[in-house]
Design a protein around this motif. Structure first.
Motif, PDB file in Angstrom:
ATOM      1  N   ARG A   1       0.861  -1.177   0.000  1.00 61.50           N
ATOM      2  CA  ARG A   1       0.000   0.000   0.000  1.00 61.50           C
ATOM      3  C   ARG A   1       0.889   1.215   0.000  1.00 61.50           C
ATOM      4  O   ARG A   1       1.883   1.273   0.734  1.00 61.50           O
ATOM      5  CB  ARG A   1      -0.899   0.006   1.240  1.00 61.50           C
TER       6      ARG A   1
ATOM      7  N   LEU B   1       1.678   4.785   1.099  1.00 63.45           N
ATOM      8  CA  LEU B   1       1.251   5.568   2.261  1.00 63.45           C
ATOM      9  C   LEU B   1       1.648   7.041   2.187  1.00 63.45           C
ATOM     10  O   LEU B   1       1.005   7.881   2.795  1.00 63.45           O
ATOM     11  CB  LEU B   1       1.846   4.982   3.546  1.00 63.45           C
TER      12      LEU B   1
ATOM     13  N   GLU C   1      -2.653  15.674   3.765  1.00 62.96           N
ATOM     14  CA  GLU C   1      -3.155  14.324   3.522  1.00 62.96           C
ATOM     15  C   GLU C   1      -4.064  14.366   2.311  1.00 62.96           C
ATOM     16  O   GLU C   1      -4.926  15.243   2.206  1.00 62.96           O
ATOM     17  CB  GLU C   1      -3.910  13.821   4.750  1.00 62.96           C
TER      18      GLU C   1
ATOM     19  N   GLY D   1      -5.845   9.525   1.489  1.00 66.64           N
ATOM     20  CA  GLY D   1      -5.278   8.586   2.459  1.00 66.64           C
ATOM     21  C   GLY D   1      -3.768   8.507   2.424  1.00 66.64           C
ATOM     22  O   GLY D   1      -3.172   7.575   2.964  1.00 66.64           O
TER      23      GLY D   1
ATOM     24  N   TYR E   1       4.377   8.795   9.930  1.00 63.72           N
ATOM     25  CA  TYR E   1       3.001   8.688   9.439  1.00 63.72           C
ATOM     26  C   TYR E   1       2.649   7.209   9.200  1.00 63.72           C
ATOM     27  O   TYR E   1       1.584   6.740   9.586  1.00 63.72           O
ATOM     28  CB  TYR E   1       2.867   9.491   8.148  1.00 63.72           C
ATOM     29  N   GLY E   2       3.593   6.484   8.596  1.00 59.40           N
ATOM     30  CA  GLY E   2       3.364   5.059   8.338  1.00 59.40           C
ATOM     31  C   GLY E   2       3.282   4.254   9.614  1.00 59.40           C
ATOM     32  O   GLY E   2       2.436   3.371   9.759  1.00 59.40           O
TER      33      GLY E   2
ATOM     34  N   SER F   1       2.424   5.366  12.552  1.00 58.64           N
ATOM     35  CA  SER F   1       1.269   5.739  13.366  1.00 58.64           C
ATOM     36  C   SER F   1       0.001   5.058  12.868  1.00 58.64           C
ATOM     37  O   SER F   1      -0.928   4.846  13.620  1.00 58.64           O
ATOM     38  CB  SER F   1       1.082   7.257  13.358  1.00 58.64           C
ATOM     39  N   SER F   2      -0.037   4.705  11.579  1.00 55.09           N
ATOM     40  CA  SER F   2      -1.241   4.025  11.100  1.00 55.09           C
ATOM     41  C   SER F   2      -1.177   2.523  11.386  1.00 55.09           C
ATOM     42  O   SER F   2      -1.846   1.726  10.747  1.00 55.09           O
ATOM     43  CB  SER F   2      -1.482   4.317   9.618  1.00 55.09           C
ATOM     44  N   GLY F   3      -0.332   2.170  12.333  1.00 53.98           N
ATOM     45  CA  GLY F   3      -0.384   0.811  12.862  1.00 53.98           C
ATOM     46  C   GLY F   3       0.468  -0.198  12.120  1.00 53.98           C
ATOM     47  O   GLY F   3       0.380  -1.388  12.355  1.00 53.98           O
ATOM     48  N   ASN F   4       1.309   0.281  11.192  1.00 57.07           N
ATOM     49  CA  ASN F   4       2.166  -0.659  10.472  1.00 57.07           C
ATOM     50  C   ASN F   4       3.406  -0.989  11.304  1.00 57.07           C
ATOM     51  O   ASN F   4       3.957  -0.120  11.961  1.00 57.07           O
ATOM     52  CB  ASN F   4       2.565  -0.075   9.124  1.00 57.07           C
TER      53      ASN F   4
END
Ligand SMILES: [Zn+2]
Ligand SMILES: [Zn+2]
Length: 779
Positions: free
Chosen positions: A551, A553, A669, A672, A716-717, A719-722
């Motif tokens: 994906r 990001l 942003e 997404g 940022y990557g 923080s989105s749970g990756n």
């Protein structure tokens, strides 16, 4: 009590052939009092041991620690284990002749630099190999470059043209000798010979080595047929010789590598960290990029302006073959004194692959070399010198060829199918992925000429054949016009197998993970060029990668590239485009600062606004180009890939790094994704007064601000749970200042950073990534 006797049979896999493993096993077995045999098979060494169970256990425990220097055991599989009936079994230990067997995991050995034993022999006037330039043994010499088919045996190499004399045969057949089954062994009586040709291809009178050395001493350029192709040699201290060589090669700025007589010489001119020394003296013996010592920069003796005009770094290697050694250091009776440093640059015309055959050299080096030092040991496949650097404290390959390729990259998980991967357009390599490994070819190079395409096709066809693999799919880049893609589609059609398209930066990411035995995490790929799935040029991409795919990001905001590649060659075009994007007025004064006429400025502006031949690019490499031009560092016209960025990095290195100016960027942003925009910075620096006299500090500021942007993207990557780890790939991460800044800050946060080590961060890694992605797919 006496142990019962048993038979146990093992298959040893890894780098096990052509490295002296069988004699080592023979001597160990004899010492342990074991009977049986050892045998080269296709891809493995089979070992049958007969004796007491305890003695065999002890033997197998000892073996991994007793391997010859260049061998590597990847797996030991037990094939058979049985009790040995009383009175049965062998009475001694033997080395059996090689056999070809089915379904192998073939390993093609890489070429290795001359070993210390051979070096001593050729410099010993009493030795029968004194002064013999083709001396090799099981620990050194050509392998991959002389192999015609597998398994690796003399009969299947280009050395088969030289039947061994009785003395060489005795060594070859004696398991106690260093040359036992040294497939490329030779001596002055039975082996290859030197010859000297003029540029018409006519033999020149006299001792080839002496005449060649004399030519070098008189300022000439000599084409030297090395292990994997031709090099061009010249005296590195001779300004006139270097000037002439640059002019003839039409290579005004791209650095020349040098070969130094010994480590002491290297240390006189360059800072040599211990990791760099280890690389220089290793059997792989790459060119290592070193920082030139300040005193060598100021002392005028070494003409750095001609060797490496853009940055105070020098690519240095030590002699890799006896021939190179003899060129530097005279044999007895030769009046020409030793050379401290010789330029050894690729024996090609710009953009072409290096010449392989004597005839090719006559044809293609005419007008460049004055003489050709040739020989009759044919080179079957090309292998350039490898290129390495110390990156963030450890070695990183920038060009993977002699010494390293085609050693396999072992994967964490087996691939689903066998893939032929065609690689990228620049710094091309091809790869074959199968089972738990990917075999990446040596550097093929830039696919700009018919000769380069021939070279690509030859390797793309030979590699699967050597490995005895049939590709079930062919992996190519998304870009339909790339030469490698076109050839890949043709090969797929011939074989009736599917084509898998792999996005360029995804291939970078997959390669970075594969090299570290990982499959998932974040990857930040900063690069120059690569087609994205939306038709734009990508190149500052943060991906979340897992085995199922990726994906996107975060990226840099796209800007037009007026004239496409023309804007890469003339970076001032990119500054104009950045100013247009940032709404900066194109005043005559601003354009003059860039060396741009008002007319040019007007045309490029229109191209940007109307999107006429002005593809959109996200690439980080272009940010470096544009800032380099804006600060007056980039050349008006770029003469080799990455030149503007290299000059920017060199300037940053000269910065005091106090009061580092910050280059602002905005974050937003969109769909997404985090988008980083540099427009503010280009607007800010439109004011010339800001940077006047401080180009170096601003150059460092650019590095530090791009590192800030990289960190913002990665945060940022994350923080989105990756999950970790974070891989850094792409040609921009060859930049040592940027890589240090990003890696240090991530590591300080406890993030595990994956840097390329054994595979280049540039497009040399694309084939590996393509092979992994396509090999994991079902269709
Ligand atoms: Zn040797
Ligand atoms: Zn011989």
């Amino acid at each position: 009590m006496k142990d019962d006797k048993v038979i146990r049979v093992f298959d040893l896999a890894g780098v096990v052939q052509g490295v002296g493993l069988r004699p080592t096993v023979y001597l160990l077995a004899e010492k342990a009092g074991l009977c049986g045999w050892v045998q080269n098979r296709t891809g493995v060494v089979r070992l049958r041991l007969e004796g007491e169970a305890r003695a065999i256990d002890a033997f197998m425990r000892r073996l991994p620690g007793a391997l010859p220097p260049n061998a590597r055991l990847d797996t030991v599989s037990e094939i058979e284990s049985d009790a040995l009936p009383e009175g049965a079994g062998a009475s001694d230990f033997k080395i059996l002749p090689s056999v070809l067997s089915g379904r192998p995991t073939v390993v093609i050995p890489a070429d290795l630099a001359i070993c210390t034993d051979c070096r001593a022999e050729i410099q010993d006037p009493c030795n029968r190999r004194y002064g013999y330039p083709f001396t090799t043994c099981t620990r050194c010499g050509p392998r991959y470059t002389v192999v015609e088919s597998m398994p690796y045996d003399r009969d299947r190499t280009t050395l088969s043209a030289f039947p061994l004399c009785p003395a060489c045969r005795a060594e070859y057949e004696n398991p106690r000798d260093r040359r036992f089954h040294a497939e490329s062994t030779a001596c002055p009586r039975c082996g290859p010979r030197l010859s000297l040709l003029d540029m018409q291809g006519v033999a020149v009178e006299g001792d080839p080595l002496r005449v060649a050395r004399q030519t070098l001493a008189q300022g000439g350029a000599v084409g030297v047929r090395g292990i994997g192709g031709f090099l061009l040699a010249a005296n590195a201290f001779d300004r006139e010789a270097l000037r002439k060589l640059r002019e003839r090669k039409r290579r005004p700025h791209k650095p020349f590598a040098v070969m130094a007589a010994d480590m002491a010489t290297v240390r006189r001119y360059c800072a040599v960290p211990s990791a760099a020394e280890a690389l220089l003296i290793s059997p792989e013996a790459p060119i290592v990029i070193l920082d030139v010592l300040p005193e060598a920069v100021s002392g005028a003796r070494l003409p750095l302006d001609l060797l490496t005009p853009d940055a105070p770094t020098l690519g240095v290697m030590l002699p890799t073959s006896p021939l190179h050694l003899f060129l530097l250091t005279p044999l007895a009776g030769d009046p020409v004194p030793a050379f401290e440093l010789l330029v050894m640059t690729s024996g090609n015309r710009g953009g072409e692959p290096i010449c392989l055959t004597n005839a090719e050299a006559v044809d293609r080096l005419g007008g460049i070399a004055d003489l050709l030092l040739c020989h009759d040991r044919e080179i079957n496949l090309r292998a350039d010198d490898s290129l390495a650097v110390i990156q963030h404290g450890a070695p990183q390959l920038w060009r993977r060829a002699r010494g390293y390729a085609p050693n396999a990259i072992l994967l964490a998980r087996p691939l689903r199918r066998c893939v032929l991967a065609m690689g990228a357009e620049l710094k091309n390599t091809v790869a074959v992925g199968f089972e738990d490994r990917v075999v990446v070819s040596p550097h093929v190079g830039d696919l700009e000429t018919p000769e380069a395409l021939d070279g690509l096709e030859r390797v793309a066809r030979a590699l699967p054949q050597f490995l005895e693999r049939r590709a079930e799919a062919v992996a190519v880049d998304l870009h339909p016009d790339m030469h490698a893609t076109v050839l890949g589609r043709r090969i797929a059609a011939e074989r009736g197998v599917p084509v898998v398209e792999v996005q360029h930066h995804y291939a970078h990411a997959a390669a970075a993970f594969a090299e570290h035995g990982e499959e998932a995490g974040l990857a930040l790929v900063m690069d120059g060029t690569g087609l994205g799935t939306d038709g734009a040029v990508w190149g500052a991409e943060l991906f979340a990668v897992d085995p199922a795919g990726y994906r996107r990001l975060a990226t840099f905001a796209p800007v037009p590239l007026p004239g496409g590649d023309a804007a890469v060659r003339r970076p001032a075009r990119q500054v104009v485009a950045r100013w247009v994007a940032a709404g900066v007025e194109l005043t005559d004064g601003r354009l003059r600062r860039l060396g741009v006429t008002p007319e040019e400025g007007a045309v490029w502006r229109q191209q940007c606004l109307r999107q006429l031949n002005a593809p959109l690019t996200h690439a980080a490499g272009r940010v470096f180009d544009a800032f380099s031009a804006l600060l007056g560092l980039a050349p008006e016209t770029v003469t080799y890939e990455g030149q503007s960025a290299i000059r920017l990095e060199a300037a940053a290195r000269r910065s005091s790094r106090r009061d580092v100016p910050h280059l602002p960027f905005s974050q937003s942003e969109k769909d997404g994704m985090l988008v980083i925009d540099w427009a503010e910075s280009f607007a800010l620096l439109a004011d010339e007064r800001l940077t006047a006299g401080r180009a170096c500090d601003w150059a460092y500021g650019e590095h530090s601000s791009v590192a800030d942007a990289a960190l913002a993207m990665i945060e940022y990557g994350l923080s989105s749970g990756n999950a970790c780890p974070v891989a850094l790939s792409g040609g921009v991460f060859m930049n040592r200042i940027l890589t240090d800044l990003v890696a240090q800050r991530l590591e300080a946060q406890g993030v595990r950073v994956l840097l390329h080590r054994r595979i280049p961060p540039n497009d040399g890694c694309i084939a590996l990534g393509q092979a992994v992605v396509a090999g994991n797919r079902r269709t």
